[in-house]
Each structure stands twice: as C-alpha cells, then as structure tokens.
Design a protein around this motif. Sequence first.
Motif, PDB file in Angstrom:
ATOM      1  N   VAL A   1       0.966  -1.149   0.126  1.00 13.96           N
ATOM      2  CA  VAL A   1      -0.011   0.088  -0.001  1.00 13.96           C
ATOM      3  C   VAL A   1       0.878   1.253   0.170  1.00 13.96           C
ATOM      4  CG1 VAL A   1      -1.822   1.285   1.255  1.00 13.96           C
ATOM      5  CG2 VAL A   1      -1.781  -1.377   1.238  1.00 13.96           C
ATOM      6  N   PRO A   2       0.751   2.058  -0.970  1.00 13.89           N
ATOM      7  CA  PRO A   2       1.643   3.398  -1.021  1.00 13.89           C
ATOM      8  C   PRO A   2       1.476   4.049   0.301  1.00 13.89           C
ATOM      9  CG  PRO A   2       0.463   3.086  -3.128  1.00 13.89           C
ATOM     10  CD  PRO A   2      -0.171   2.375  -2.046  1.00 13.89           C
ATOM     11  N   ALA A   3       2.436   4.973   0.737  1.00  9.70           N
ATOM     12  CA  ALA A   3       2.361   5.614   1.994  1.00  9.70           C
ATOM     13  C   ALA A   3       1.197   6.518   1.977  1.00  9.70           C
ATOM     14  CB  ALA A   3       3.661   6.227   2.136  1.00  9.70           C
ATOM     15  N   SER A   4       1.007   7.164   0.871  1.00  6.25           N
ATOM     16  CA  SER A   4       0.065   8.127   0.800  1.00  6.25           C
ATOM     17  C   SER A   4      -1.415   7.652   0.966  1.00  6.25           C
ATOM     18  CB  SER A   4      -0.129   8.706  -0.674  1.00  6.25           C
ATOM     19  OG  SER A   4      -0.181   8.017  -1.725  1.00  6.25           O
ATOM     20  N   ASP A   5      -1.639   6.418   0.920  1.00 10.59           N
ATOM     21  CA  ASP A   5      -3.022   5.704   1.145  1.00 10.59           C
ATOM     22  C   ASP A   5      -3.121   4.864   2.323  1.00 10.59           C
ATOM     23  OD1 ASP A   5      -4.203   6.273  -1.326  1.00 10.59           O
ATOM     24  OD2 ASP A   5      -2.764   4.849  -2.559  1.00 10.59           O
ATOM     25  N   ARG A   6      -1.969   4.864   3.234  1.00  8.80           N
ATOM     26  CA  ARG A   6      -2.072   4.151   4.197  1.00  8.80           C
ATOM     27  C   ARG A   6      -3.206   4.440   5.383  1.00  8.80           C
ATOM     28  NH1 ARG A   6       4.033   1.452   5.111  1.00  8.80           N
ATOM     29  NH2 ARG A   6       4.101   0.671   2.882  1.00  8.80           N
ATOM     30  N   GLU A   7      -3.067   5.759   5.512  1.00 11.75           N
ATOM     31  CA  GLU A   7      -4.041   6.018   6.792  1.00 11.75           C
ATOM     32  C   GLU A   7      -5.642   6.023   6.390  1.00 11.75           C
ATOM     33  OE1 GLU A   7      -3.678   7.013   9.948  1.00 11.75           O
ATOM     34  OE2 GLU A   7      -1.755   6.780  10.154  1.00 11.75           O
ATOM     35  N   ARG A   8      -5.880   6.344   5.137  1.00 12.37           N
ATOM     36  CA  ARG A   8      -7.069   6.130   4.660  1.00 12.37           C
ATOM     37  C   ARG A   8      -7.498   4.740   4.846  1.00 12.37           C
ATOM     38  NH1 ARG A   8      -8.919   5.742  -1.068  1.00 12.37           N
ATOM     39  NH2 ARG A   8      -7.136   5.315  -1.608  1.00 12.37           N
ATOM     40  N   VAL A   9      -6.838   3.834   4.154  1.00 10.80           N
ATOM     41  CA  VAL A   9      -6.987   2.501   4.087  1.00 10.80           C
ATOM     42  C   VAL A   9      -7.221   1.902   5.794  1.00 10.80           C
ATOM     43  CG1 VAL A   9      -6.459   0.199   3.704  1.00 10.80           C
ATOM     44  CG2 VAL A   9      -5.981   1.897   1.944  1.00 10.80           C
ATOM     45  N   MET A  10      -6.571   2.332   6.557  1.00 11.76           N
ATOM     46  CA  MET A  10      -6.696   1.709   7.976  1.00 11.76           C
ATOM     47  C   MET A  10      -7.900   2.287   8.574  1.00 11.76           C
ATOM     48  SD  MET A  10      -4.723  -1.000   8.351  1.00 11.76           S
ATOM     49  CE  MET A  10      -4.891  -1.338   6.396  1.00 11.76           C
ATOM     50  N   GLU A  11      -8.045   3.654   8.220  1.00  7.80           N
ATOM     51  CA  GLU A  11      -9.259   4.094   8.602  1.00  7.80           C
ATOM     52  C   GLU A  11     -10.371   3.677   8.591  1.00  7.80           C
ATOM     53  OE1 GLU A  11     -11.611   8.731   8.733  1.00  7.80           O
ATOM     54  OE2 GLU A  11      -9.187   8.632   8.399  1.00  7.80           O
ATOM     55  N   ALA A  12     -10.658   3.263   7.108  1.00  4.05           N
ATOM     56  CA  ALA A  12     -12.047   2.460   6.532  1.00  4.05           C
ATOM     57  C   ALA A  12     -11.893   1.335   7.147  1.00  4.05           C
ATOM     58  CB  ALA A  12     -11.467   2.284   5.124  1.00  4.05           C
ATOM     59  N   ALA A  13     -10.896   0.505   7.508  1.00  5.07           N
ATOM     60  CA  ALA A  13     -10.784  -1.023   8.116  1.00  5.07           C
ATOM     61  C   ALA A  13     -11.432  -0.799   9.579  1.00  5.07           C
ATOM     62  CB  ALA A  13      -9.308  -1.710   8.100  1.00  5.07           C
ATOM     63  N   ASP A  14     -10.862   0.267  10.327  1.00  9.11           N
ATOM     64  CA  ASP A  14     -11.227   0.582  11.602  1.00  9.11           C
ATOM     65  C   ASP A  14     -12.681   0.780  11.647  1.00  9.11           C
ATOM     66  OD1 ASP A  14      -8.667   0.401  12.660  1.00  9.11           O
ATOM     67  OD2 ASP A  14      -8.461   2.534  12.940  1.00  9.11           O
ATOM     68  N   THR A  15     -13.312   1.594  10.783  1.00 10.68           N
ATOM     69  CA  THR A  15     -14.636   1.822  10.463  1.00 10.68           C
ATOM     70  C   THR A  15     -15.610   0.453  10.577  1.00 10.68           C
ATOM     71  OG1 THR A  15     -14.105   3.989   9.802  1.00 10.68           O
ATOM     72  CG2 THR A  15     -16.389   3.138   9.623  1.00 10.68           C
ATOM     73  N   LEU A  16     -15.043  -0.251   9.719  1.00  6.78           N
ATOM     74  CA  LEU A  16     -15.858  -1.421   9.479  1.00  6.78           C
ATOM     75  C   LEU A  16     -16.009  -2.306  10.763  1.00  6.78           C
ATOM     76  CD1 LEU A  16     -14.272  -3.198   6.297  1.00  6.78           C
ATOM     77  CD2 LEU A  16     -16.430  -1.789   6.685  1.00  6.78           C
TER      78      LEU A  16
ATOM     79  N   LEU B   1     -16.668   0.228   3.324  1.00  3.16           N
ATOM     80  CA  LEU B   1     -16.564  -0.842   2.474  1.00  3.16           C
ATOM     81  C   LEU B   1     -15.946  -0.545   0.940  1.00  3.16           C
ATOM     82  CD1 LEU B   1     -16.446  -3.841   2.647  1.00  3.16           C
ATOM     83  CD2 LEU B   1     -19.310  -3.998   2.085  1.00  3.16           C
ATOM     84  N   TRP B   2     -16.845   0.754   0.511  1.00  5.77           N
ATOM     85  CA  TRP B   2     -16.399   0.799  -0.773  1.00  5.77           C
ATOM     86  C   TRP B   2     -14.827   1.348  -0.837  1.00  5.77           C
ATOM     87  CZ3 TRP B   2     -17.994   0.802  -5.595  1.00  5.77           C
ATOM     88  CH2 TRP B   2     -17.400   1.841  -6.448  1.00  5.77           C
ATOM     89  N   THR B   3     -14.506   2.336   0.121  1.00  4.61           N
ATOM     90  CA  THR B   3     -13.433   2.644   0.132  1.00  4.61           C
ATOM     91  C   THR B   3     -12.084   1.468  -0.039  1.00  4.61           C
ATOM     92  OG1 THR B   3     -13.797   4.600   1.376  1.00  4.61           O
ATOM     93  CG2 THR B   3     -11.535   3.903   1.459  1.00  4.61           C
ATOM     94  N   LEU B   4     -12.273   0.647   0.665  1.00  3.00           N
ATOM     95  CA  LEU B   4     -11.385  -0.520   0.659  1.00  3.00           C
ATOM     96  C   LEU B   4     -11.513  -1.441  -0.696  1.00  3.00           C
ATOM     97  CD1 LEU B   4     -11.713  -2.129   4.259  1.00  3.00           C
ATOM     98  CD2 LEU B   4      -9.620  -0.754   3.402  1.00  3.00           C
TER      99      LEU B   4
END
Length: 421
Positions: free
Chosen positions: A170-185, A207-210
């Motif tokens: 996962v590119p560094a620029s996307d990491r916080e966004r991806v993990m924040e979506a996982a936390d939200t699930l 779910l859509w983000t991921l």
Amino acid sequence: MVLSESPQTPEGDLGSLDFWGTPAEERDRYFEVLRRSAPISRHEPPEDILGLPDQGRMHYWAIVRYEDIRRISRDPATFRSGDGAQFADAPAEMLEASQSFLAMDAPRHSKLRGLVSAAFTPRQVARIEDGIRVNAKRIIEEAAATGGGDFVDLIAKRLPLQTISDMLGVPASDRERVMEAADTLIAAADPEVFGDRQPIEVLGGALWTLTEFAGELAGHREKHPGDDLMTALVQAEVDGEKLTHAEIAAFLVLLSVAGNDTTRHTTSHAIRALTLHPAQRARLMEDLDARLPNAVEEFVRWATPVLTFRRTTTREVEIHDQHLPPGEKVVLFYHSGNRDESAFERPWEFDLSRSPNHHLGFGGGGPHYCMGASLARTQLTAIFGEMLRVIPDIEAGEPDLLRSAFIHGIKRMPCTFTARA
C-alpha cells in the motif's frame, strides 16, 4: 433476551451492544452461569445495528463452553459458514464483499483459501517477518521519547498498520485512509463512530473505500509487479484458476480488519494486564527472551480479540439435549470458551507461565482457523520484546472500550513511562 429456560440477569442480553460495552469481568459473570447451567441457550435476534428493513433476522443459540466451540468449529459439514460469520445479520452482498472465505464453505472456501495460501510463499513470509522486527524497533524508539500518551495511537495500532501496508504494498499516501476504513468496519456500531449518520451508511462508505482501493491496486500490480503480497495474489494460480479482482478485494477487506484489529487490541489488553499484575510482569522480565513466546499465548487468551463467530446448522443436530433443526443460527462465544473452568485451570488468573495453553484466540480449529496466527504471534513478540526492553516501566490506565459484539476492542487508553532519548 433468553427464550429458553436459562439464567438471566439485567446484564445478560448477549445481543445488546450495551452488554458488550461493559468490562469483560462483568460480562463473564453471566457467561460463568451459562457455562454451568445452560451451555446452549436460545435468544432473541441481536440488536439491529444496520437499521435495515425487514431482513428476516434470526434468533440464535449461544454456545459458551470450550469443547463445544472446538467441536462445532471442526465440523463444517454440520455447521456451515456460508450464511455469514458475524453475530449480527447482514445482507448477502455485504457478506460477499467483506468476509471473503470466512463466510464460505467447501468447495469454494477450499479454492479461495488455497489460492491465498499459495501467495504466502516462504520468501514472502520471511520478508514480512523481517519487516515486523525492524518496524517494531522503530515504533518503540519513536515512542520512548514521549513519556506517554494514548497507548493505542502511540504504540498498539502502529505495528499492525505498518505490517499490513508493507505486506500488500500500500503506498504511503494511502495507508491512513485504508486503515481508517478498516477501523470503521469494526467500529460502525459505536455511536462515537457513526455520529448522526446511519451505521449502514458509515459501513457502506468504508467498504466502498477498501474495495475500490483493492481493485485499483490489483490492476496496477498486474501491469507493474512488485515484491509484495498483492503481486503474489494477482499471480497466484492453482489448477489453472486465479483470483478475480472481486475476490482479491474481499480478501483485502478481511486482511485489513483481521490483521489490523486483532493484533492491535491484544497489544492494548496485554499491557493493561501487565500493569494490573506486576508480579507476572516481574517474572517475565527476569528472562524476557525465553519467556515471551509463552507469555504471548496468554496475552491472546486473556484478550480474546475476536469475541464471536456464527455458524448455521445444515442438518438436525443435538447439543446438550437441545434438538436444533437445519437452518438454525449458532453463535460461538470465544471469550467465554477462554474462561471455561473445565478447559483452563484458574481461568480468571493472568498467568504468563500457563502451559499448555490451547486457547481459542485464533478460533477453535477446523478449516476456518486463523491464517494469520503465526504473523500475529511474530508481531506481538516483536512489539513486546522492544517495549519491555526500552521502556520497561510503562503502565496503562483505564481503557475506553469499543462497543462491539465482534471485536474486543480498546478505542483509547492512557499510558505513562519514563521518557528516554
């Protein structure tokens, strides 16, 4: 509400999110009564957190004893997973997009799990484990200078986030966004997370983000291979079959949630337990390298980061004199199983020398046993090894618990220690 004649207390509504917001010690006073006098009990449908229209929500049977959980986990022919693995009911399309092979049965489960397993080559695993140790050292070095703060932000969530991101490329620029979506699930049922929106809206957005990100990354790796798990997933092939982008996306959702939250929350619960049990900490510190691997097993048993999974009966079956017809929803309560007096001596003691320790922290065995168990152990060993060497006086305060019937989560928890340069 319990439907059959079985023990009931004001705190005993297993389907209520308020029940899961209370401390584990309070909840398990009720489970202790169930284990003793009602090892299987029939309950009203769990609280509807998604706010969906009539979806045929089902009553369920609570399974609270260790051996019953193991037996059901190892009998997929009688107890299927294809109707969903989570406690609460959800639409089929949501299960398909979010639970991957966790909510599948053979032969499709075998195919997908085999393809994913093929991507975990010895070289991939060695690369991941080397990265875990390097990242754990850096995380603790950076935390050591602070003298404390929110343990979850400062330490617990950082290593699993880094590990999953490195694994997938996962590119560094996307990491916080991806993990924040996982936390939200995981946390979508918590009022703090959904605020003034409907939980289904919050859940759908995450779910859509991921899934969108996973599809884009899979397409990119097909054209531009790298040295990461996503490349291995798009290239994996068994008997001429490969994973589709939708299957890869569902697996990424599962990996992002399971690989992030379970290790993170075990870390938080374990440091709190070490704070409350100084004699156990002192014994561990006497020979940290030798005793830590065994201690990690007790960390996982004590935390039990995944609280529940469900199965559905495929045929008529008898459990403790209760006759269940086909199509009945059965919920496995892992935290209760890990406190079962018939399976563990002094189960409510935090005992880092406990051996054997055949806990249910990674499931009860069978085809759905956690694929990431060894990586979770590696992460926990690495982070506690560094933490207890570099900041051995770290102490954790009272945790703020996540309100969830799925993940035994800690949202935030203060910690203090002597700052070190």
